[in-house]
Scaffold this motif. Structure first.
Motif, PDB file in Angstrom:
ATOM      1  N   ASP A 105      -3.133  -6.935  -2.034  1.00 28.86           N
ATOM      2  CA  ASP A 105      -4.711  -7.146  -1.815  1.00 28.86           C
ATOM      3  C   ASP A 105      -5.403  -5.878  -0.310  1.00 28.86           C
ATOM      4  OD1 ASP A 105      -5.030 -10.070  -3.272  1.00 28.86           O
ATOM      5  OD2 ASP A 105      -4.159 -10.208  -1.445  1.00 28.86           O
ATOM      6  N   ASP A 106      -3.779  -5.409  -0.328  1.00 29.70           N
ATOM      7  CA  ASP A 106      -4.817  -4.095   0.860  1.00 29.70           C
ATOM      8  C   ASP A 106      -3.978  -2.330   0.566  1.00 29.70           C
ATOM      9  OD1 ASP A 106      -4.974  -2.789   3.208  1.00 29.70           O
ATOM     10  OD2 ASP A 106      -2.919  -3.717   4.035  1.00 29.70           O
ATOM     11  N   ASP A 108      -0.566   0.070   0.382  1.00 28.46           N
ATOM     12  CA  ASP A 108       0.247  -0.529  -0.702  1.00 28.46           C
ATOM     13  C   ASP A 108       1.043   0.202  -1.054  1.00 28.46           C
ATOM     14  OD1 ASP A 108       1.488  -1.637  -2.610  1.00 28.46           O
ATOM     15  OD2 ASP A 108      -0.082  -1.026  -4.437  1.00 28.46           O
TER      16      ASP A 108
END
Length: 385
Positions: A337-338, A342
């Motif tokens: 989600d990032d 990542d």
């Protein structure tokens, strides 16, 4: 490549990732060559079975890790080697890194699991005498494994001009890369020193190991392959036409010896194959925490397709061995989600480390297979039938 190591690597020299990036940055990853015959191109484009590979495997790196939680661990290693054999369906594991205890324990576990062991000690940024002693100790262990019936080969090392002080000026690999980039190093002197150390390493390997001997060279390294039984190449080229890979790889067959692709792979974002060994350079380590630069898009499919396309080329040529780089990069956690953080996007690994508490470096973690893992597993399993 990154001009400045991250804080976690400044005191240890640069990681294997930086070595690969450095090799590509210096133009040592090989240039594109003209296309070859239509039949070879047809075989690689269609993915039809060729003459096949003798050995299909993966690189498994042992090391101290950037944190205690990502360091080599015996229990984790044993589980990983089981997965290499049972789930990846590989028949070979390239055990590489430094630390005699880590290397020998991993090699023994791989042999116990029935894997062919390609043992490649790569102690770096240490005096040459220590590097050769490290090699000798690992080689003696490899010989004991071999005499007890294990299938094992010994590689005397990897890209010595980067790992070994005294060949290129500079006390650390980072300094050596910079000296090559700026033209500070005399190419002829570098080649003489590289040739001399390679010969010393080959002599040490022969003195302690009676099986097949090799070395993992960068693509444009000049190596006296008469010293070795197997030609080993770390291969990170990108071509749109599969026939160009065939033409490029054929030059390594001129010694009449088996050719092993000791590393091949790419990172996990769209456009990564075109970056070759420079894929790691998309991380900005000056940021805290490090960030992915350039608004890249994560793409496990890109990584998987590149690996299987190259595997089809190697199979069509009937090469001896190919080892995908690499099984795991524990210090590059995946954050679904990032995307900005990542770090697994900049990883060549076929698995992704996932922390139980995302963003917490002290969090427990596990790995999950990427698309590349599943793609290789299918190819390796079919070949084993």
């Amino acid at each position: 490549m990154e001009k400045k190591p991250s804080r976690s690597t400044e005191d240890r020299g640069i990681s294997r990732a930086r070595f690969l990036a450095g090799a590509a940055a210096l133009g040592l990853a090989g240039a594109a060559l003209p296309a070859t015959g239509a039949q070879a191109a047809a075989d690689t484009r269609t993915g039809r079975p060729g003459r096949g590979l003798t050995r299909r495997g993966v690189v498994y790196t042992v090391g101290a890790g950037e944190t205690p939680g990502t360091a080599w661990d015996p229990a984790r290693m044993r589980a990983d080697i089981r997965a290499v054999r049972r789930d990846l369906h590989a028949d070979t594991v390239d055990v590489t890194g430094d630390g005699v205890e880590r290397l020998t324990a991993t090699a023994a576990e791989a042999a116990e699991r029935g894997l062919h062991v390609w043992l490649q000690p790569t102690l770096g940024d240490a005096p040459q005498r220590e590097i050769l002693e490290h090699l000798a100790e690992c080689g003696r262990f490899a010989e004991r494994l071999r005499r007890h019936g294990a299938s094992v080969e010994l590689s005397v090392g990897c890209e010595f001009w980067l790992f070994v002080p005294g060949i290129v000026p500079g006390e650390t690999a980072q300094e050596r890369i910079e000296n090559l980039q700026t033209g500070t190093a005399d190419p002829e002197q570098v080649q003489r020193r590289l040739t001399a150390f390679t010969a010393r390493a080959a002599a040490v390997g022969r003195s302690v190991f009676d099986g097949r001997l090799s070395y993992a060279a960068a693509q444009d390294d000049e190596v006296d392959w008469t010293l070795f039984d197997v030609v080993g190449i770390d291969y990170y080229s990108y071509h749109q036409d599969p026939a160009d890979y065939v033409r490029e790889l054929r030059r390594y067959l001129r010694w009449g010896k088996p050719l092993a692709i000791t590393e091949f792979g790419t990172c996990t974002y769209a456009g990564a194959p075109q970056a070759g060994g420079m894929g790691w350079s998309v991380v900005d380590y000056d940021k805290d925490p490090p960030e992915i630069k350039g608004g890249l898009v994560r793409s496990e499919h890109t990584q998987a397709a590149y690996l299987t396309d190259l595997l089809a080329v190697f199979e069509s040529m009937g090469l001896y061995a190919a080892m995908a780089f690499e099984f795991l990069t524990a210090d590059a956690p995946h954050l679904a989600d990032d995307p900005l953080h990542d770090l697994d996007m900049a990883s060549y690994a076929i698995t992704k480390p996932v922390r139980d508490r995302p963003g917490d470096p002290a969090s427990p973690w596990h790995w999950e297979p990427k698309e590349a893992f599943h793609a290789l597993s299918r190819r390796y399993a079919r070949a084993a039938c």
